[in-house]
Structures are given as C-alpha cells and as structure tokens.
Design an enzyme around this catalytic site. Structure first.
Site, PDB file in Angstrom:
ATOM      1  N   GLY A  35       0.908  -1.192  -0.023  1.00 14.38           N
ATOM      2  CA  GLY A  35      -0.011  -0.018  -0.047  1.00 14.38           C
ATOM      3  C   GLY A  35       0.733   1.344  -0.136  1.00 14.38           C
ATOM      4  N   SER A 157      -5.167 -12.986  -5.043  1.00 15.45           N
ATOM      5  CA  SER A 157      -3.977 -13.599  -4.835  1.00 15.45           C
ATOM      6  C   SER A 157      -3.990 -14.844  -5.496  1.00 15.45           C
ATOM      7  CB  SER A 157      -3.894 -13.978  -3.217  1.00 15.45           C
ATOM      8  OG  SER A 157      -2.680 -14.689  -2.889  1.00 15.45           O
ATOM      9  N   TYR A 177     -12.470 -25.007  10.567  1.00 10.65           N
ATOM     10  CA  TYR A 177     -11.425 -23.718  10.308  1.00 10.65           C
ATOM     11  C   TYR A 177     -10.009 -24.256   9.775  1.00 10.65           C
ATOM     12  CZ  TYR A 177      -9.497 -19.279   9.873  1.00 10.65           C
ATOM     13  OH  TYR A 177      -8.685 -18.068   9.490  1.00 10.65           O
TER      14      TYR A 177
END
Length: 320
Positions: A35, A157, A177
């Site tokens: 960023g 990605s 998970y």
C-alpha cells in the site's frame, strides 16, 4: 521498455512517462508494504492519493516516503478505515461521499492472511470479513464517486486456488477452520467481486479487475511461522516441478505493487475489465489447482459472482 512488462517489472518502470496530475486515487492499507509503495509511485507521478488505514499514526510514519517523493502536484491525504468494522467502513465511505470529490481509481489493497480463527466486529470470519466484505461495503458506498473512465482494482492472490467461496457457510459455523482455506475463500471473493462490479458498471464506463501481486515478504505474512512458510513454498515448488513451470521466487515490494498500478492506469480498460491479472498481464485460466500461476475458472465465474454479491448484501444488511 522494449519488452512487455512482466514479473520483474517495478512500479517506476511501469509508470515511466505516465503523468497522473489531476488524478485522484484511493488506496486502502497504506500503513505498510504494498500500500505504501503503491501510494508512493502514484503520488510521485502527480496523483492526489487518499490513503486509508486502520492505524493513522502508523500510516503517517510509514508514508513519509510518499510525501517526500510526491511531485507534479501529487500528494497524500490519510483517512481512517478499519475493514473489520462495518461501522468504521460506513463512516469512512460517508465522509468521502460527503466531500464529493470523485476518484479516478480505487485500489482495494488492504488485507490479512492466514489468521487464526476469529471474527470481525460484526461477527464475520476474520479473513472473509476484512478482505472481502469490508471492501464490498466501502466500494459500493462510494460508487457514485467513480466517473466514466475510472477503475476498481481488487487485490486478490494466487491463494485463491486454495478454495472457492462457500456461500452456505462463509463464517465456518459448520466447517472446520483452516487458515489457508479461509484465505483462499476471501481471495476468490475479491476476484468475483471485481467480476460482478465490472458487469454492473461497465456500461457507465467504470471497469473493475483483480490482481495477484506475487509473493512478497511484507507484514501480510505475520501470522505465518517460518515452518509454515517453508512448507507452503515447498508445496508450491513441488507442483511447479511436476508441471514444468518456474520455481517460486520472492518479489521486491516495488515489483509486487507493479501489477496494481499497471492495471489501474496503464493497461487498456477493455483488456483488464472483469479479468484477473498477474505479473503485469492478464492471466490465463488454469484448471489445475496445484499450479500457482493463472486463475482458477471459479474465480471468474459470472454466475458465482452474482451469487456472492447477493450473499454479501444479505450478510452486511445492505443492497447495492
């Protein structure tokens, strides 16, 4: 450059000779890594960059190079944005809309990767909630600020190949998970969001695309132990050897940010609209999930993109 841009191209090479004076660009996640570099390169070529970050003190310190290298009327303004809180997302979007200044480009760069199981302030699984739903609400709320000729670049990605989205159980309420499955779901969602946003807005001259920046050593990998990182790279290289493709190699941060700025201001809009880009080109569709390059078909499936949009609206309680 005589040769087309590629994996080793940097932001400065991609933007050589490109003037961005008068352009206004929103970049999320300007407190570190890609960023900051994305904002630096754009401001250095004259763009007025609005940088969004959760921690403004950290972002202010991290973006000193952006302000130092801003040229030709370029500059940087910081705004607070916590993508893991829809209250924060809506407050940020409302402030931008209230200001009424249009954006020529939005780069949805911020994100998290391979986090332990957790939930956002609104009860969404952390990676899906932060990487996809936060940006989904932000971008749609400011869509009126995107004039004809503007673009949306979503950072996806190669990790999208780990998993398609699960529209039946997005929060892992019934599924065991797994960090990289969750990451894959969120990165596939970033690509599908671009597909549907592009479909909805291209008649008005606004295009959207998704990009894979490459493997870069940034804060994004802070939740991964060295052992997990080594195992991941080994699996990538094993698949590459089987397929006869190149082994994994790290990119520098300027190389990693290059595809974002290429897709945002250099590539023809019709070339990248509704597509997935990597290494400063539009990626080929790749059906083998073991291959790191290319894009899995499900990440560009238009019907899947529509279904994700509807599910996302249901989850955030807002129609766009």
């Amino acid at each position: 450059m005589a040769e087309p841009f590629g994996a080793q191209s940097t932001t400065d090479e991609v933007l050589e000779g490109v003037g961005l004076s008068g352009k206004r660009i929103l970049v999320t996640g300007v407190s570190a890594g890609l960023g900051v570099e994305t904002a630096r390169a754009l401001a250095a070529h004259g763009a007025q960059v609005v940088g969004a970050a959760r921690n403004l003190d950290k972002a202010h310190a991290a973006t000193e190079p952006v302000r130092a290298q801003a040229a030709n009327g370029g500059g940087l303004e910081l705004v607070e944005l916590d993508l893991a809180s829809l209250a924060s997302v809506r407050a940020c979007a409302d402030a931008l809309v209230s200001a009424g200044k249009p954006f020529d480009l939005v780069i949805a760069n911020a994100g998290v990767m391979a986090t332990p199981f957790g939930k956002t302030a609104d009860g969404f699984e952390t990676q899906f909630g932060t990487n996809h739903l936060g940006h989904f609400v932000l971008v749609n709320r400011i869509a009126a600020l995107l004039p004809p000729g503007s673009r949306l670049v979503n950072l996806s990605s190669a990790g999208h190949r780990f998993s398609d989205v699960d529209l039946e159980d997005p929060n892992f309420d019934h599924t065991p998970y797994a960090e990289f499955v969750a990451y894959g779901r969120s990165k596939t969602a970033n690509a599908l969001f671009a597909v549907e946003f592009d479909r909805r807005h291209k008649e008005g001259g606004v295009r959207a695309t998704a990009v894979h920046p490459g493997g870069i050593q940034t804060e994004l990998g802070r939740y991964m132990t060295p052992e997990v990182m080594e195992q991941l790279i080994s699996s990538i290289n094993a698949a590459a050897q089987t397929a006869g493709t190149a082994q994994f190699s790290w990119k520098t941060i300027p190389q990693g940010a290059a595809t974002s700025v290429w897709a945002g201001v250099v590539a023809p809009a019709d070339l990248i609209g509704g597509r997935y880009c990597e290494d400063c080109h539009v990626a080929e569709i790749e059906t083998d999930p073991g291959i790191r390059g290319g894009v899995q078909p499900y990440a560009l499936n238009p019907e899947r993109a529509k279904a994700l949009w509807a599910k996302s609206e249901e989850m955030v309680g807002e129609r766009f």
